[in-house]
Design a protein around this motif. Structure first.
Motif, short mmCIF file in Angstrom:
data_model
loop_
_atom_site.label_atom_id
_atom_site.label_comp_id
_atom_site.label_asym_id
_atom_site.label_seq_id
_atom_site.Cartn_x
_atom_site.Cartn_y
_atom_site.Cartn_z
N THR A 133 1.46 5.00 1.92
CA THR A 133 1.63 3.56 1.70
C THR A 133 0.90 3.08 0.44
O THR A 133 1.49 2.94 -0.62
CB THR A 133 1.15 2.77 2.93
N THR A 134 -0.40 2.88 0.55
CA THR A 134 -1.14 2.30 -0.56
C THR A 134 -1.34 3.24 -1.74
O THR A 134 -1.54 2.80 -2.87
CB THR A 134 -2.53 1.83 -0.07
N SER A 167 -1.73 -1.73 5.52
CA SER A 167 -1.29 -2.70 4.52
C SER A 167 0.18 -2.97 4.78
O SER A 167 1.03 -2.12 4.49
CB SER A 167 -1.49 -2.14 3.10
N TRP A 168 0.49 -4.13 5.33
CA TRP A 168 1.85 -4.37 5.83
C TRP A 168 2.89 -4.36 4.73
O TRP A 168 4.01 -3.90 4.93
CB TRP A 168 1.89 -5.67 6.61
N ASP A 228 2.81 -2.57 2.09
CA ASP A 228 3.03 -1.17 1.73
C ASP A 228 3.76 -0.41 2.82
O ASP A 228 4.51 0.54 2.54
CB ASP A 228 1.70 -0.49 1.41
#
Length: 275
Positions: free
Chosen positions: A162-163, A235-236, A238
């Motif tokens: 994700t991030t 992290s929504w 992401d």
């Protein structure tokens, strides 16, 4: 005496017609299930999600309990462990979104199913897969199976997906993931023996997991696990980025690069009619 070379037609190049017929038969069966017995279709989708999630936990256990061993060996062990999930899903005919990408693209090519039906089936299948993951991890919270080390490994894996990555990297790796998975399934369809089917299904999964490619349903299961064990680290935006571009990449890899290619190579669009 001169040998005669037989004259070949285009039809002689359609070497996998039997396999395409099998795929189209399964497309019709899946469509009937989603239309006329939606509860059963959803249950099969949920079972696929449960199987993926429980093998994900198994893989996390391997990676943490063998900590200190050569990382490449541990990664390969985890990849082989995860291949069990897809073998179980395919052999029990559970409904997994990413394998359906290939099947229904073949159906679309031969016009045996409409785009609206395919969109509906994809949505139901993905929803069921995600529900299955939530059920599994919800049940896990009542146990001590998920150790702190496993939660840490889960968090690190999710951060890497994700991030710590970009949308185009996610999409490219998702193309590779579902290309190998669906190529394995396509080869398994050609095989008559159960062990041969298991081998071809498993080998595609081993490649995708070992290379850390992106699989939208597997990733959704990881995110479901994080919601129970480390929701604050998510992290929504992401997470959404990963799901969208993994979905697109998986469809390209399995639907276009396998389903559409082999549908085109093995017949004409008007070779089949819907009864």
């Amino acid at each position: 005496m001169k040998n005669k070379i037989p004259v070949k037609s285009v039809d002689d190049t359609f070497t996998n017609v039997e396999n395409i017929n099998d795929i189209l038969d399964q497309v019709a069966t899946k469509e009937a299930s989603a239309d006329k017995s939606i509860g059963r279709f959803m249950l099969k989708s949920i079972m696929a999600g449960v199987l993926l999630a429980i093998i994900t936990v198994f893989m996390l256990a391997i990676k943490t309990q063998f900590h200190g061993v050569n990382p490449g060996i541990v990664n390969l062990m985890g990849a082989f462990a995860f291949s069990i999930a897809l073998v179980m899903i395919v052999m029990t005919r559970a409904e997994l979104l990413t394998s359906n990408f290939m099947f229904f693209t073949v159906g679309l090519y031969y016009k045996t199913i409409s785009m609206s039906k395919v969109a509906k089936i994809f949505a139901l299948c993905f929803l069921g897969n995600v529900i299955g993951s939530f059920i599994l991890f919800a049940l896990m919270t009542g146990t001590k199976v998920m150790t702190p080390e496993m939660v840490s490994a889960l968090s690190n894996t999710v951060a890497a997906k994700t991030t710590e990555t970009t949308w185009h990297a996610i999409m490219i790796k998702a193309i590779f993931a579902n290309f190998f998975i669906n190529m394995g399934i396509f080869l398994a369809i050609q095989s008559k023996e159960a062990l041969a089917k298991v081998f071809f299904i498993a080998i595609g999964v081993v490649i995708f997991v070992f290379m850390a490619y992106e699989h939208v349903v597997y990733n959704a299961g990881l995110f479901a696990g994080m919601m129970f064990y480390n929701i604050d680290a998510l992290s929504w935006i992401d997470v959404l980025k990963n799901i969208i571009f993994a979905f697109i990449g998986n469809y390209i890899g399995g639907g276009i690069f396998v389903g559409l290619v082999y549908a085109y190579l093995n017949g004409r669009r008007d070779d089949y009619i819907r009864l």
